[in-house]
Scaffold this motif. Structure first.
Motif, PDB file in Angstrom:
ATOM      1  N   TYR A  22       0.800  -1.228   0.000  1.00 28.84           N
ATOM      2  CA  TYR A  22       0.000   0.000   0.000  1.00 28.84           C
ATOM      3  C   TYR A  22       0.835   1.281   0.000  1.00 28.84           C
ATOM      4  CZ  TYR A  22      -4.568  -2.194   0.447  1.00 28.84           C
ATOM      5  OH  TYR A  22      -5.715  -2.900   0.201  1.00 28.84           O
ATOM      6  N   CYS A  26       0.394   3.696  -3.109  1.00 31.26           N
ATOM      7  CA  CYS A  26      -0.329   4.945  -2.851  1.00 31.26           C
ATOM      8  C   CYS A  26       0.560   6.141  -3.190  1.00 31.26           C
ATOM      9  CB  CYS A  26      -0.781   5.018  -1.394  1.00 31.26           C
ATOM     10  SG  CYS A  26      -2.189   3.952  -1.008  1.00 31.26           S
ATOM     11  N   ILE A  33      -3.675  11.014  -3.469  1.00 31.00           N
ATOM     12  CA  ILE A  33      -3.519  10.571  -2.083  1.00 31.00           C
ATOM     13  C   ILE A  33      -2.344  11.288  -1.431  1.00 31.00           C
ATOM     14  CG2 ILE A  33      -3.001   8.575  -0.614  1.00 31.00           C
ATOM     15  CD1 ILE A  33      -4.068   6.833  -2.973  1.00 31.00           C
ATOM     16  N   LEU A  35      -0.376  10.675   1.992  1.00 30.37           N
ATOM     17  CA  LEU A  35      -0.208   9.881   3.203  1.00 30.37           C
ATOM     18  C   LEU A  35       0.381  10.777   4.287  1.00 30.37           C
ATOM     19  CD1 LEU A  35       1.169   6.505   1.751  1.00 30.37           C
ATOM     20  CD2 LEU A  35      -1.163   7.022   2.487  1.00 30.37           C
ATOM     21  N   GLY A 303      -2.544   0.588  -4.974  1.00 32.76           N
ATOM     22  CA  GLY A 303      -2.902   2.006  -4.923  1.00 32.76           C
ATOM     23  C   GLY A 303      -4.140   2.378  -5.711  1.00 32.76           C
ATOM     24  N   PRO A 306      -7.399   2.772  -3.252  1.00 30.80           N
ATOM     25  CA  PRO A 306      -7.387   4.045  -2.525  1.00 30.80           C
ATOM     26  C   PRO A 306      -7.485   5.271  -3.424  1.00 30.80           C
ATOM     27  CG  PRO A 306      -5.806   2.535  -1.558  1.00 30.80           C
ATOM     28  CD  PRO A 306      -6.304   1.884  -2.828  1.00 30.80           C
ATOM     29  N   SER A 307      -6.949   5.189  -4.650  1.00 28.73           N
ATOM     30  CA  SER A 307      -7.062   6.322  -5.574  1.00 28.73           C
ATOM     31  C   SER A 307      -8.502   6.533  -6.016  1.00 28.73           C
ATOM     32  CB  SER A 307      -6.167   6.096  -6.804  1.00 28.73           C
ATOM     33  OG  SER A 307      -4.810   6.075  -6.446  1.00 28.73           O
ATOM     34  N   TRP A 364      -7.645   7.303 -11.380  1.00 30.27           N
ATOM     35  CA  TRP A 364      -6.297   7.520 -10.826  1.00 30.27           C
ATOM     36  C   TRP A 364      -5.404   8.314 -11.779  1.00 30.27           C
ATOM     37  CZ3 TRP A 364      -8.616   2.699 -11.210  1.00 30.27           C
ATOM     38  CH2 TRP A 364      -8.368   1.988 -12.386  1.00 30.27           C
TER      39      TRP A 364
END
Length: 365
Positions: A22, A26, A33, A35, A303, A306-307, A364
């Protein structure tokens, strides 16, 4: 892309999947994203990831959830942590993306789905593989009637886990097993391409009650298996199609990882990875291999989910890897075991909104 404000996300649970999957994937989508931090009960793990990518090391889950700078969490805790951590995040008003399984019990998944709806936040769940270019390409061709009416599908995943995974014992504890851990890969593909399952039949049991770890610092340690480690599920879809699942921590089969069969042909692909090619069969040509779409990532792009999740947050649209879909997949797995115990078919009651095809441009990009 320049007008998109990246979603501020904290990774909760900083083990192997976070470090090797991840976090790097990501970071491949920084325009979607950001982080902003990491939390793990083992603070050293959180500090390791923060050292690789920057961001704050949180000292507790409460600190994460009480931080107004945090918009969302990615829950990468162990299986037993998925429900309590995700539920706490949702109740705190955070958007939540969870690793699979969404929970260990359908009732837990129901509570999280209801909480997300009540709080007005996004609730997404792995697996992300269905967002791969191979998977999306095959799904589009199925919708275009290239293989005719879909009549069946089959999925296979597994093998003796303790020979390579240092924490294999956690995957064989009550409530987990191969069905809830790895069956979500082909099941998510099947239920995306075919639709919901209405009834299941099951055969499953514990085949090796005591095992020994062969990898990692605990190699040589023996442990008891408390969940069914080998089984077969037969599925009846609402559409009238049939499905077969083979999942085992005991024996590795050479059955196809994922096949889908129609009245005019069949496709065979990986349900786990993108970029592994496509095989197609027709009545006149037999099986032939095709290259993956040129955009495909070779492997599992952790990724992408999450995108898409971040894009759904900013544009206030449904997530493609939804918690409601994950709940349906979990219920299928639970009902297969129930059918195995009772020796009768069992109804699957949950349903989910049909996923939206990725399209072009992808979220994405």
């Amino acid at each position: 892309m320049s007008n998109f404000n990246p979603v501020k996300i904290v990774i909760v649970g900083c083990g192997m999947i976070a470090e090797g999957g991840y976090q790097p994937r990501c970071q491949a989508y920084p325009h979607k994203i950001e982080l902003v931090g990491y939390y793990d009960q083992d603070i050293d793990r959180a500090e390791l990831l923060a050292g690789k990518g920057g961001g704050k090391v949180y000292q507790s889950l409460d600190e994460v959830l009480n931080d107004p700078n945090v918009e969302a969490i990615i829950n990468l805790t162990i299986h037993t942590g998925h429900y309590p951590v995700s539920l706490a995040g949702l109740k705190a008003g955070k958007h939540v993306y969870s690793e699979k399984p969404v929970a260990l019990r359908v009732e837990e998944a129901d509570e999280m789905v209801e909480t997300a709806d009540q709080m007005g936040v996004k609730f997404a769940c792995a697996p992300v593989a269905m967002l791969g270019y191979v998977q999306q390409s095959v799904w589009e061709r199925i919708r275009d009637d290239e293989i005719g009416e879909v009549v069946s599908a089959m999925g296979n995943f597994g093998g003796p886990l303790e020979y390579w995974h240092p924490n294999a014992d956690l995957f064989m504890m009550e409530g987990v097993g191969p069905f809830k851990d790895v069956a979500p890969y082909p099941l998510t593909a099947m239920t995306t391409m075919i639709g919901p399952v209405k009834q299941v039949y099951g055969l499953a049991r514990i085949t090796i009650p005591e095992r020994m770890l062969h990898a990692g610092s605990r190699a040589g340690n023996k442990y008891r298996v408390t969940e069914k480690d080998h089984g077969i599920g037969l599925l009846e879809f609402e559409s009238g199609a049939y499905g077969l699942l083979y999942h085992s921590w005991t024996a590795r089969s050479e059955l196809p990882a994922y096949e889908i069969h129609g009245t005019k042909g069949c496709f065979s692909i990986q349900a786990h990875d993108d970029g592994r090619g496509i095989r197609k069969s027709t009545p006149t040509s037999g099986w032939e291999s095709e290259d993956s779409p040129k955009e495909a990532y070779t492997g599992l792009d952790w990724g992408k989910g999450p995108s898409d999740f971040a894009d759904a947050i900013r544009h206030d649209r449904p997530v493609r890897c939804s918690g409601k879909h994950a709940r349906h997949v979990l219920e299928i797995c639970e009902r297969v075991f129930e059918a195995a115990d009772k020796g009768v078919p069992v109804e699957v009651k949950s349903r989910f909104p049909a996923p939206i095809p990725v399209g072009d441009p992808p979220p994405w990009s």
